[in-house]
Design a protein around this motif. Structure first.
Motif, PDB file in Angstrom:
ATOM      1  N   THR A 571       0.830  -1.202   0.000  1.00  0.00           N
ATOM      2  CA  THR A 571       0.000   0.000   0.000  1.00  0.00           C
ATOM      3  C   THR A 571       0.869   1.257   0.000  1.00  0.00           C
ATOM      4  O   THR A 571       0.665   2.166  -0.819  1.00  0.00           O
ATOM      5  CB  THR A 571      -0.910   0.004   1.252  1.00  0.00           C
ATOM      6  OG1 THR A 571      -1.583  -1.243   1.305  1.00  0.00           O
ATOM      7  CG2 THR A 571      -1.897   1.135   1.191  1.00  0.00           C
ATOM      8  N   MET A 687      -3.947   2.294  11.003  1.00  0.00           N
ATOM      9  CA  MET A 687      -4.871   3.392  10.705  1.00  0.00           C
ATOM     10  C   MET A 687      -4.164   4.437   9.858  1.00  0.00           C
ATOM     11  O   MET A 687      -4.724   4.962   8.887  1.00  0.00           O
ATOM     12  CB  MET A 687      -5.356   3.988  12.038  1.00  0.00           C
ATOM     13  CG  MET A 687      -6.547   4.906  11.925  1.00  0.00           C
ATOM     14  SD  MET A 687      -7.995   4.036  11.325  1.00  0.00           S
ATOM     15  CE  MET A 687      -8.705   3.476  12.861  1.00  0.00           C
ATOM     16  N   ALA A 690      -3.829   3.183   6.317  1.00  0.00           N
ATOM     17  CA  ALA A 690      -5.128   3.168   5.647  1.00  0.00           C
ATOM     18  C   ALA A 690      -5.563   4.582   5.290  1.00  0.00           C
ATOM     19  O   ALA A 690      -6.030   4.847   4.177  1.00  0.00           O
ATOM     20  CB  ALA A 690      -6.158   2.492   6.547  1.00  0.00           C
ATOM     21  N   VAL A 691      -5.398   5.500   6.228  1.00  0.00           N
ATOM     22  CA  VAL A 691      -5.844   6.878   5.971  1.00  0.00           C
ATOM     23  C   VAL A 691      -4.987   7.516   4.884  1.00  0.00           C
ATOM     24  O   VAL A 691      -5.506   8.200   3.993  1.00  0.00           O
ATOM     25  CB  VAL A 691      -5.816   7.698   7.281  1.00  0.00           C
ATOM     26  CG1 VAL A 691      -6.024   9.171   6.988  1.00  0.00           C
ATOM     27  CG2 VAL A 691      -6.900   7.197   8.229  1.00  0.00           C
ATOM     28  N   ALA A 693      -3.523   6.068   2.374  1.00  0.00           N
ATOM     29  CA  ALA A 693      -3.946   5.532   1.080  1.00  0.00           C
ATOM     30  C   ALA A 693      -5.303   6.096   0.684  1.00  0.00           C
ATOM     31  O   ALA A 693      -5.521   6.487  -0.465  1.00  0.00           O
ATOM     32  CB  ALA A 693      -3.995   4.014   1.131  1.00  0.00           C
ATOM     33  N   GLY A 694      -6.213   6.165   1.657  1.00  0.00           N
ATOM     34  CA  GLY A 694      -7.550   6.664   1.364  1.00  0.00           C
ATOM     35  C   GLY A 694      -7.526   8.112   0.926  1.00  0.00           C
ATOM     36  O   GLY A 694      -8.175   8.492  -0.060  1.00  0.00           O
ATOM     37  N   VAL A 695      -6.755   8.941   1.646  1.00  0.00           N
ATOM     38  CA  VAL A 695      -6.683  10.365   1.293  1.00  0.00           C
ATOM     39  C   VAL A 695      -6.073  10.509  -0.100  1.00  0.00           C
ATOM     40  O   VAL A 695      -6.546  11.296  -0.928  1.00  0.00           O
ATOM     41  CB  VAL A 695      -5.860  11.133   2.348  1.00  0.00           C
ATOM     42  CG1 VAL A 695      -5.526  12.530   1.861  1.00  0.00           C
ATOM     43  CG2 VAL A 695      -6.631  11.188   3.660  1.00  0.00           C
ATOM     44  N   LEU A 697      -6.146   8.358  -2.545  1.00  0.00           N
ATOM     45  CA  LEU A 697      -7.093   7.919  -3.575  1.00  0.00           C
ATOM     46  C   LEU A 697      -8.205   8.955  -3.742  1.00  0.00           C
ATOM     47  O   LEU A 697      -8.614   9.261  -4.872  1.00  0.00           O
ATOM     48  CB  LEU A 697      -7.672   6.558  -3.202  1.00  0.00           C
ATOM     49  CG  LEU A 697      -8.516   5.890  -4.288  1.00  0.00           C
ATOM     50  CD1 LEU A 697      -7.710   5.699  -5.558  1.00  0.00           C
ATOM     51  CD2 LEU A 697      -9.044   4.541  -3.812  1.00  0.00           C
ATOM     52  N   ALA A 698      -8.669   9.523  -2.632  1.00  0.00           N
ATOM     53  CA  ALA A 698      -9.718  10.541  -2.715  1.00  0.00           C
ATOM     54  C   ALA A 698      -9.205  11.748  -3.483  1.00  0.00           C
ATOM     55  O   ALA A 698      -9.892  12.283  -4.372  1.00  0.00           O
ATOM     56  CB  ALA A 698     -10.158  10.946  -1.311  1.00  0.00           C
TER      57      ALA A 698
END
Lengths: 953, 116
Positions: A571, A687, A690-691, A693-695, A697-698
């Motif tokens: 990731t 966390m 994950a955050v 990667a999420g940020v 991608l967003a």
């Protein structure tokens, strides 16, 4: 085309032995021989033109942009080698039929042999050096299988590994050398490279290229210091040794040097490297061969020595020496194959090939004795046999070549010849001569005709070439040498060169010295055994083992089984790559007009966000998690519908249903709660990953959506041609079944494979084993419903079934023009069927449906494939669709499209795959004691009472 | 609307990756499902967000959204189901065979937790 066919035939034929072995060993060998014979016939048809001096070419474009083309060429050199590979191959096939014992898997043997043969023929017929490299590596791989054929022998496995390591490693070096050569010449085609002699030899990169290519050739041809793998490869069955070490594998290196001779030879570098390696190999290996007691080891070192001889001749760089090399290649192949086969016969009959335990076989095995003696005398270079002719010519060339002091090369060549005569004589004397013994492990006698036919034929060739060389071999030598040297060759092979010829006196010295050596063999042997010498295998292991240990410890440290850590690293690496791209690339600010936020969609978004956050918080409660997943899936379906994607909305919502059913079925057997076991720092770290990667991608999605397309999309093409070309107004469906039908075909195949995989895994779980034991002893870990098959549900689903089926058909039929189609219809029908399972139990429903899900998947994939093939009959490429209109009174005019047939395939596969997956999980439940009910539901309405469990069963 | 979709993608991906980093098989399966949602919506969003212009040919239509990402995502959704089904059975098999449902293979506490 036919050249490519010659190379491809053995590969295609390799499929046959495994099948034919069922009809017996003779059928298996015959079919293998037929394949090789056919290839030989095709070669023979080309031979007359090649002998006239033509070069035959077949050009097939493969990846022209990379310079990689399947170009084949057949010249004199290729003809010589291909003839040897296929001709001796044919004899080996015959010999192996009788050599292999009943317990050996013969089908495998012939398959490996044909694979190897195809790779060898490929090498000698390739015109493109990249193609040649492919075949080169294939010989390394297929010879690995052949050498390690007797998997139960540790020596076989080790020998195969060593051969693969050495020749494969050399092959890697050669790839680099060939690439350099191709860069200098500006082409990877041999026919072009061979014309670039000046450019190549003047290049600064000549020496690196030369060394790298020679590394490949020397390792393959077992030249010093890479000679050690060959004797270890003797652990292979004798037919393999006879094939690999007389005519094929080890000759590949020789072939390569001959092939590259026109552009690489003639420089001092070439002379010193190649001549020296050849000379050292020839003398050293001949000496070792004299002291080997194992017949095959003796022959192995003699092979190394003769390869050294040929290498040395090529190293001289003169046309005469190259011509002699060609002649000796022919002679060596004939006598060495015959000798290996004879050694195999002795081993087969006497059950030993140890010279110390043999002797006196002359009267017991007269036929074998005759064959082996002729071949061994030829190897020794005794007139008038063919080995004598080429050895005489070699000595002549050596006497005229200056290497260090003017006399040095001649003297060393004579010593080499001396050892060669000595071990050949020893081969005959210690196997066949002397008194008959009484302690052979097995009483020997001549084998049947089938086994000695092949070596006898070769011994016959030895004599014929020896007696009439100008008639039997000169034409082939001329053609091959002409191809190597690039100039017409007219060789004169004679038995007598007069008393003035130095070769005569060198021969006399060699034979005389050999007799002396043999006389003193016992004492020399004792001396040899007393002298310490480096053991090649120990050195090799000493190098390989630490490297293997290092790579094992490195990979063990990285792959320590912590799968979650791999995910975290992957990731972060992906995010880093994305950030690198973002910061190093150029981009303009987003100018696309954004959609205004509407209230209802915003509420859906809120539901999705809350459900997602709730999953993270409550993920330890697994049942609740599934409910929340359902909410998210529903919101996403609604989102698709809102953003102009009705097909996606339908697909998502129906997939959602089957997914949740599937996970519920699995959850039944998994713990219902996830224990809390990670530490707080670990959770914080996860966390953070994950955050991040999420940020990222967003941000990426937002950046994409706020910008217009950088390039004009190809969507317009699909929109414009959907109706006119594909005959449908639902563009998404037309893309799936028409424009990108081939992709869809791939995807339904994958889906079918996934379902079969699930079925296979279930089968494995239900076999006797710990999983099966656990299932049999299964105790439900939570309370069961009081009414397992509620009457309301059962009746309702029964009523709904035909309607749901009708909906499925409707969705399927309208799919080409309106939202729907095979995928969605398949899912809808699956859901209708699953409802029956849920209402009345798996077994009850299963007993009432007659369609086999495997057959459904197969029918689907085949229907789709057949639809694609149908377009061939229309004269159009695979998967071109067609459509038209039919008017049947009293119906309205309606449209037909072949795409609908394809979509039917999609529908069948999807239904079959979904149902097979769910049914597999249900079978696990049955094993765990899920009872089978005879009645559709738990209440008998006619009597108005609840059936007791016994009755319900 | 774009910000809502982008944030939903990001949150789904975050939650999915977080669950995939858990040490038991079930959260990993759920995490993979969430990540599949995120990726499917992302691919769909590459075609840009359009309201009220479905890719169904119609004389009255004012225009059409990009149909290509939709076709890609449609098959992706179905394949995701196949993939989920495979890992579900693998997880179930691993649990039944080994007696525990841990993901990492490094733990030396390998005692079964399934009641026999």
């Amino acid at each position: 085309m036919s050249l490519a066919l010659i190379a491809v035939l053995p590969f295609l034929g390799a499929l046959l032995p495994g099948l034919m072995i069922r009809s017996g060993r003779t059928a298996c060998a015959s079919v293998t021989a037929a394949v090789t014979g056919l290839a030989l016939l095709l070669l023979a048809l080309q031979a007359p033109a090649v002998l006239r001096g033509e070069v035959i070419q077949t050009r097939i474009e493969w990846m022209p942009a990379l310079g990689l083309n399947a170009n084949f060429m057949l010249d004199g050199l290729g003809l010589l080698f291909a003839g040897m590979i296929l001709g001796i191959g044919l004899l080996i096939i015959l010999y192996a039929r009788f050599y292999l014992s009943k317990s050996d898997p013969m089908g495998q043997f012939y398959t490996y042999l044909l694979l190897f043969q195809g790779a060898m023929v490929g090498i000698v017929l390739s015109d493109n050096i990249l193609l040649l490299l492919v075949f080169w590596e294939l010989t390394s791989l297929s010879s690995f299988l052949l050498i390690g054929y007797w998997k139960h022998l540790p020596e076989g496995r080790q020998g195969a590994r060593m051969a693969l390591t050495v020749t494969g490693g050399g092959g890697l070096a050669m790839i680099a050398g060939m690439l350099i050569l191709g860069q200098i010449a500006g082409s990877y085609d041999l026919s072009v490279i061979l014309t670039q002699r000046e450019a190549i030899q003047a290049s600064d990169w000549y020496l690196p290229a030369l060394i790298l290519i020679l590394l490949g050739a020397f390792t393959k041809s077992a030249q010093f210091p890479f000679h050690f793998w060959l004797p270890h490869a003797m652990a292979a069955p004798t037919p393999v040794s006879a094939y690999l070490h007389s005519a094929t594998m080890v000759k590949a290196g020789i072939f390569l040097m001959a092939r590259m001779w026109p552009v690489l030879a003639g420089t001092p570098e070439w002379f010193w490297i190649v001549t020296t390696a050849g000379l050292v190999t020839m003398v050293m290996a001949a000496k070792i061969a004299l002291f080997k007691d194992d017949l095959k080891a003796l022959l192995a070192f003699s092979t190394v020595s003769h390869l050294g001889l040929i290498t040395m001749l090529l190293g001289f760089g003169t046309a005469e020496a190259a011509t002699v090399a060609m002649f000796h290649i022919i002679n060596h192949a004939t006598f060495k194959a015959a000798l290996f086969m004879s050694a195999g016969i002795v081993d087969h009959e006497a059950h030993t090939r140890d010279l110390k335990r043999l002797g006196g076989l002359r009267t017991l095995m007269p036929i074998t004795f005759a064959i082996a003696t002729v071949a061994a005398l030829s190897m020794a270079g005794i007139p008038p046999l063919n080995g004598f002719l080429s050895k005489e010519m070699m000595l002549e060339e050596a006497a005229h070549t200056v290497w260090g002091a003017p006399w040095l090369l001649g003297a060393l060549a004579t010593i080499g010849a001396l050892f060669s005569v000595a071990y050949s004589f020893r081969f005959i004397a210690h196997t066949f001569l002397g008194p008959v013994r009484h302690d052979y492990p097995h009483h020997p006698h001549d084998p049947g005709f089938g086994m000695w036919a092949a070596p006898a034929l070769l011994a016959g060739l030895v004599v014929v070439i020896g007696l009439a060389p100008m008639f039997a071999a000169a034409w082939l030598v001329d053609t091959a040498a002409g191809a190597v040297t690039g100039a017409p060759v007219d060789v004169k092979i004679a038995h007598w060169h007069g008393f003035a010829s130095p070769a005569l006196w060198m021969s006399v010295v060699a034979i005389g010295g050999a007799l002396l050596l043999l006389g003193a063999h016992k004492r020399l042997m004792a001396l040899w055994n007393a002298t310490p010498r480096p053991e090649a295998k120990r050195i090799f292991d000493g190098i390989v083992e630490p490297m293997a240990r290092l790579s094992r410890s490195t990979s063990d440290r990285q792959h320590d089984g912590a799968l979650t850590r791999y995910i975290a690293i992957a990731t972060l690496a992906i995010v880093a790559a994305g950030l690198f791209g973002w910061f190093t690339g150029t981009h303009t600010p987003g100018t696309r007009t954004l959609l205004p936020v509407a209230v209802v969609p915003a509420l859906g978004w809120l539901a999705l966000i809350i459900a997602t956050l709730a999953i993270v918080i409550f993920h330890r409660n697994r049942l609740l998690t599934l409910v929340l997943v359902g909410i998210i899936g529903l919101m996403i379906s609604v989102g698709f519908a809102y953003f102009s994607a009705p097909d996606l909305a339908l697909t998502q919502i129906s997939v959602e249903v089957v997914s949740v059913v599937l996970m519920l079925l699995a959850l039944n057997f998994l713990p219902k709660r996830t224990p809390s076991e990670s530490t707080a720092p670990r959770r914080t770290f996860d966390m953070a990953v994950a955050v991040t990667a999420g940020v990222a991608l967003a941000a990426l999605s937002y950046a994409l959506m706020t910008r217009d397309f950088a390039f004009p999309t190809i969507a317009d093409y699909h929109i414009a041609n959907s109706k006119t070309e594909g005959g449908g107004t639902n563009i998404v469906n037309v893309i799936l079944v028409d424009f990108r039908g081939y992709d869809t075909f791939g995807e339904i195949t994958v889906l079918g494979i996934a379902a079969l995989l699930i079925y296979a895994l279930t089968e494995a779980l239900l076999k006797a084993g710990p999983a099966n034991d656990r299932l049999l002893a299964w105790q439900p870990d939570q309370r069961r419903a009081g009414d397992r098959h509620p009457m309301m549900l059962a009746l309702a689903t029964r009523l709904i079934l035909p309607i749901a089926m009708m909906v499925g058909v409707f969705i399927f039929l309208r799919g080409h023009n309106m939202p729907g189609g095979g995928f969605i219809a398949g899912l809808v029908v699956s859901i209708a069927l699953v409802m029956q399972y849920m209402a009345s139990g798996f077994a009850w429903a299963q007993a009432r449906q007659r369609v086999d899900y495997h057959a459904l998947i197969a029918a689907g994939v085949l229907t789709a494939a057949a639809t694609g093939i149908g377009s061939w009959f229309n004269g159009t490429p695979y998967m071109t669709s067609d459509y038209g209109y039919i008017h049947l009174w009293p119906l309205e005019e309606f449209e037909w499209a072949t795409a609908a047939l394809f979509d039917l395939g999609v529908f069948l596969t999807v239904t079959g795959a979904v149902m097979l997956s769910l049914a597999s999980l249900s079978r696990i439940a049955m094993r765990a004691g899920e009872t089978v009910n005879a009645a559709p539901f738990g209440i008998d309405p006619s009597e108005g009472r609840t059936l007791d469990p016994e009755e319900a069963r | 609307m774009e910000i809502l979709v982008a944030s939903a993608i990001g949150l789904l991906a975050s939650a999915g990756i977080y669950l995939m980093l858990r040490q038991r098989t079930f959260p990993v399966i759920v995490g993979l499902t969430l990540l599949s949602y995120a990726v499917n919506v992302f691919i769909f969003a590459v075609g840009r967000l359009v309201v009220g212009l479905p890719p169904i040919l119609d004389k009255a239509a004012a225009g059409y959204t990009d149909p290509l990402p939709q076709a890609l995502v449609l098959t992706a959704i179905v394949i995701s189901f196949g993939m989920t089904a495979v890992i579900v059975i693998i997880a179930l098999g691993a649990y039944l065979e080994s007696g525990h449902d841990r993901v990492d293979m490094t733990d030396d506490t390998d005692e079964p937790e399934v009641r026999k």
